[in-house]
Write a protein that holds these residues in place. Sequence first.
Motif, PDB file in Angstrom:
ATOM      1  N   VAL A   1     -32.039   9.843 -13.822  1.00 12.41           N
ATOM      2  CA  VAL A   1     -33.404  10.438 -13.446  1.00 12.41           C
ATOM      3  C   VAL A   1     -32.844  11.667 -12.662  1.00 12.41           C
ATOM      4  CG1 VAL A   1     -35.500  10.676 -12.389  1.00 12.41           C
ATOM      5  CG2 VAL A   1     -34.851   8.706 -13.713  1.00 12.41           C
ATOM      6  N   SER A   2     -32.186  11.544 -11.597  1.00 10.81           N
ATOM      7  CA  SER A   2     -31.769  12.548 -10.653  1.00 10.81           C
ATOM      8  C   SER A   2     -30.815  11.925  -9.642  1.00 10.81           C
ATOM      9  CB  SER A   2     -33.038  12.902  -9.906  1.00 10.81           C
ATOM     10  OG  SER A   2     -32.665  13.716  -8.617  1.00 10.81           O
ATOM     11  N   SER A   3     -30.017  12.896  -8.703  1.00 12.26           N
ATOM     12  CA  SER A   3     -29.126  12.477  -7.832  1.00 12.26           C
ATOM     13  C   SER A   3     -29.639  12.338  -6.393  1.00 12.26           C
ATOM     14  CB  SER A   3     -27.908  13.773  -7.650  1.00 12.26           C
ATOM     15  OG  SER A   3     -28.646  15.014  -7.628  1.00 12.26           O
ATOM     16  N   LEU A   4     -31.162  12.282  -6.624  1.00 11.84           N
ATOM     17  CA  LEU A   4     -31.960  12.240  -5.435  1.00 11.84           C
ATOM     18  C   LEU A   4     -31.471  11.074  -4.557  1.00 11.84           C
ATOM     19  CD1 LEU A   4     -34.390  13.820  -4.322  1.00 11.84           C
ATOM     20  CD2 LEU A   4     -35.819  12.094  -5.095  1.00 11.84           C
ATOM     21  N   PRO A   5     -31.013  11.420  -3.329  1.00  8.95           N
ATOM     22  CA  PRO A   5     -30.627  10.143  -2.380  1.00  8.95           C
ATOM     23  C   PRO A   5     -31.756   9.481  -1.879  1.00  8.95           C
ATOM     24  CG  PRO A   5     -30.467  12.128  -1.176  1.00  8.95           C
ATOM     25  CD  PRO A   5     -31.069  12.641  -2.535  1.00  8.95           C
ATOM     26  N   VAL A   6     -32.299   8.424  -2.579  1.00  8.90           N
ATOM     27  CA  VAL A   6     -33.676   7.893  -2.379  1.00  8.90           C
ATOM     28  C   VAL A   6     -33.488   6.260  -1.940  1.00  8.90           C
ATOM     29  CG1 VAL A   6     -35.836   6.949  -3.286  1.00  8.90           C
ATOM     30  CG2 VAL A   6     -34.855   8.909  -4.040  1.00  8.90           C
ATOM     31  N   MET A   7     -34.341   5.946  -0.637  1.00  9.28           N
ATOM     32  CA  MET A   7     -34.121   4.566  -0.159  1.00  9.28           C
ATOM     33  C   MET A   7     -35.631   3.952  -0.573  1.00  9.28           C
ATOM     34  SD  MET A   7     -30.991   4.455   0.948  1.00  9.28           S
ATOM     35  CE  MET A   7     -31.015   3.063   1.664  1.00  9.28           C
ATOM     36  N   SER A   8     -36.630   4.389  -0.541  1.00 13.11           N
ATOM     37  CA  SER A   8     -37.771   3.903  -1.038  1.00 13.11           C
ATOM     38  C   SER A   8     -38.679   5.001  -1.433  1.00 13.11           C
ATOM     39  CB  SER A   8     -38.333   3.105   0.237  1.00 13.11           C
ATOM     40  OG  SER A   8     -38.840   3.976   1.192  1.00 13.11           O
ATOM     41  N   MET A   9     -39.555   4.668  -2.668  1.00 14.04           N
ATOM     42  CA  MET A   9     -40.537   5.880  -2.970  1.00 14.04           C
ATOM     43  C   MET A   9     -41.619   5.384  -3.534  1.00 14.04           C
ATOM     44  SD  MET A   9     -38.381   6.313  -6.577  1.00 14.04           S
ATOM     45  CE  MET A   9     -39.187   7.795  -6.926  1.00 14.04           C
ATOM     46  N   SER A  10     -42.819   6.237  -3.296  1.00  9.77           N
ATOM     47  CA  SER A  10     -43.996   5.768  -4.184  1.00  9.77           C
ATOM     48  C   SER A  10     -44.316   7.046  -4.963  1.00  9.77           C
ATOM     49  CB  SER A  10     -44.834   5.719  -2.856  1.00  9.77           C
ATOM     50  OG  SER A  10     -46.293   5.326  -3.625  1.00  9.77           O
ATOM     51  N   VAL A  11     -44.883   6.413  -6.121  1.00  7.40           N
ATOM     52  CA  VAL A  11     -45.273   7.745  -7.126  1.00  7.40           C
ATOM     53  C   VAL A  11     -46.791   7.824  -7.412  1.00  7.40           C
ATOM     54  CG1 VAL A  11     -44.653   8.503  -9.296  1.00  7.40           C
ATOM     55  CG2 VAL A  11     -43.009   7.352  -8.176  1.00  7.40           C
ATOM     56  N   ALA A  12     -47.400   8.909  -7.327  1.00  8.26           N
ATOM     57  CA  ALA A  12     -48.921   9.094  -7.510  1.00  8.26           C
ATOM     58  C   ALA A  12     -48.890   9.187  -9.083  1.00  8.26           C
ATOM     59  CB  ALA A  12     -49.236  10.295  -6.922  1.00  8.26           C
ATOM     60  N   ALA A  13     -50.251   9.204  -9.497  1.00 10.88           N
ATOM     61  CA  ALA A  13     -50.394   9.226 -11.120  1.00 10.88           C
ATOM     62  C   ALA A  13     -50.216  10.598 -11.768  1.00 10.88           C
ATOM     63  CB  ALA A  13     -52.090   8.918 -11.096  1.00 10.88           C
ATOM     64  N   ASP A  14     -50.252  11.587 -10.982  1.00 13.17           N
ATOM     65  CA  ASP A  14     -49.772  12.945 -11.475  1.00 13.17           C
ATOM     66  C   ASP A  14     -48.373  13.183 -11.379  1.00 13.17           C
ATOM     67  OD1 ASP A  14     -49.374  13.339  -8.585  1.00 13.17           O
ATOM     68  OD2 ASP A  14     -50.702  15.170  -8.504  1.00 13.17           O
ATOM     69  N   GLY A  15     -47.472  12.328 -10.793  1.00 12.73           N
ATOM     70  CA  GLY A  15     -46.184  12.450 -10.818  1.00 12.73           C
ATOM     71  C   GLY A  15     -45.595  12.925  -9.523  1.00 12.73           C
ATOM     72  N   THR A  16     -46.381  13.285  -8.532  1.00 14.71           N
ATOM     73  CA  THR A  16     -45.961  13.693  -7.281  1.00 14.71           C
ATOM     74  C   THR A  16     -45.327  12.336  -6.502  1.00 14.71           C
ATOM     75  OG1 THR A  16     -47.617  15.104  -6.859  1.00 14.71           O
ATOM     76  CG2 THR A  16     -46.695  14.229  -4.794  1.00 14.71           C
ATOM     77  N   ILE A  17     -44.245  12.638  -5.961  1.00  9.02           N
ATOM     78  CA  ILE A  17     -43.459  11.598  -5.513  1.00  9.02           C
ATOM     79  C   ILE A  17     -43.276  11.831  -3.867  1.00  9.02           C
ATOM     80  CG2 ILE A  17     -40.988  10.593  -5.114  1.00  9.02           C
ATOM     81  CD1 ILE A  17     -40.518  11.332  -8.358  1.00  9.02           C
ATOM     82  N   LEU A  18     -43.398  10.726  -3.171  1.00  9.55           N
ATOM     83  CA  LEU A  18     -43.144  10.597  -1.832  1.00  9.55           C
ATOM     84  C   LEU A  18     -41.830   9.722  -1.645  1.00  9.55           C
ATOM     85  CD1 LEU A  18     -46.359   9.974   0.316  1.00  9.55           C
ATOM     86  CD2 LEU A  18     -44.925  12.245   0.203  1.00  9.55           C
ATOM     87  N   TYR A  19     -40.868  10.044  -0.859  1.00  8.73           N
ATOM     88  CA  TYR A  19     -39.466   9.393  -0.793  1.00  8.73           C
ATOM     89  C   TYR A  19     -39.089   9.499   0.577  1.00  8.73           C
ATOM     90  CZ  TYR A  19     -36.748  13.754  -1.234  1.00  8.73           C
ATOM     91  OH  TYR A  19     -36.183  14.783  -1.011  1.00  8.73           O
TER      92      TYR A  19
END
Length: 279
Positions: free
Chosen positions: A158-176
Amino acid sequence: MKLRTLLAAASLFAAVSVNAAENASWIRTNSISPDGKTIAFAYMGDIWTVSANGGEARQITSNASYDNDPRWTADGSQIVFCSYREGSRDIYVTSANGGTPKRLTTAPGNETLLAVLPDGTILYSNYNHDMMSAGYDGFPGSAQLYRTDLNGSAPKLVSSLPVMSMSVAADGTILYEDWKGYEDALRKHHTSSVTRDIWKYVPAVKGGVNIDANGTFTKISQYIGEDRNPVFAADGKTFYYLSERDGKTSNIYRGSLDAPEKLTQLTFETKNPVRFLSV
């Protein structure tokens, strides 16, 4: 269906009775079901469930290896979790009532479960040298973001994003929660340059998980210390995360994407930190 918000720490589960003769310690990685009625958690290397009202816990997995990090599917019928039963950490799924787990990932190294989306997409992090993105410039051995599904389909980067934890809203917005270095994830009162922060990512193309350079990244947290474990509420605007910003220990804060700088502190622990936030 009315949802309830669970704001809890592993330390607060001490009163949950795993059996009549034992008060359980070291309960962790709790996850509340979509209907708010049942909590899945890891205890003694297995996955258990218990009513959100309390009561006797039910063992869902039984294996000599270590199982942890349970996440519910959207319909509440299955639990996705991580296990070391094949040597390295892989992702499995089983019925919420227990049964024989199905292995979903077989990549080398350790997969870390991050999210199970309503459509069955499973997001996880893994270091896989054979699938690194062309623009990868992370720390040696640091993981990238991958996806699979409840059928165990071939993983996709998906991505090289260095994510440790995340949450995805219904519209695809991500908090990480980002990752800047090798510091111990459970270190307290840490204020160096590698402390974790909360970021918002808004994809250029809404819907699903679409992370690329055309999306917008915005830093949500401004505290110089640790900010962790972001989770969206059902409205996709309200969010919660853990922070040490009160100067005492890790506590729960609530904010909104409309005014992320305006936070409300919800817990006031002074000694034992709040961990494993679930909504």
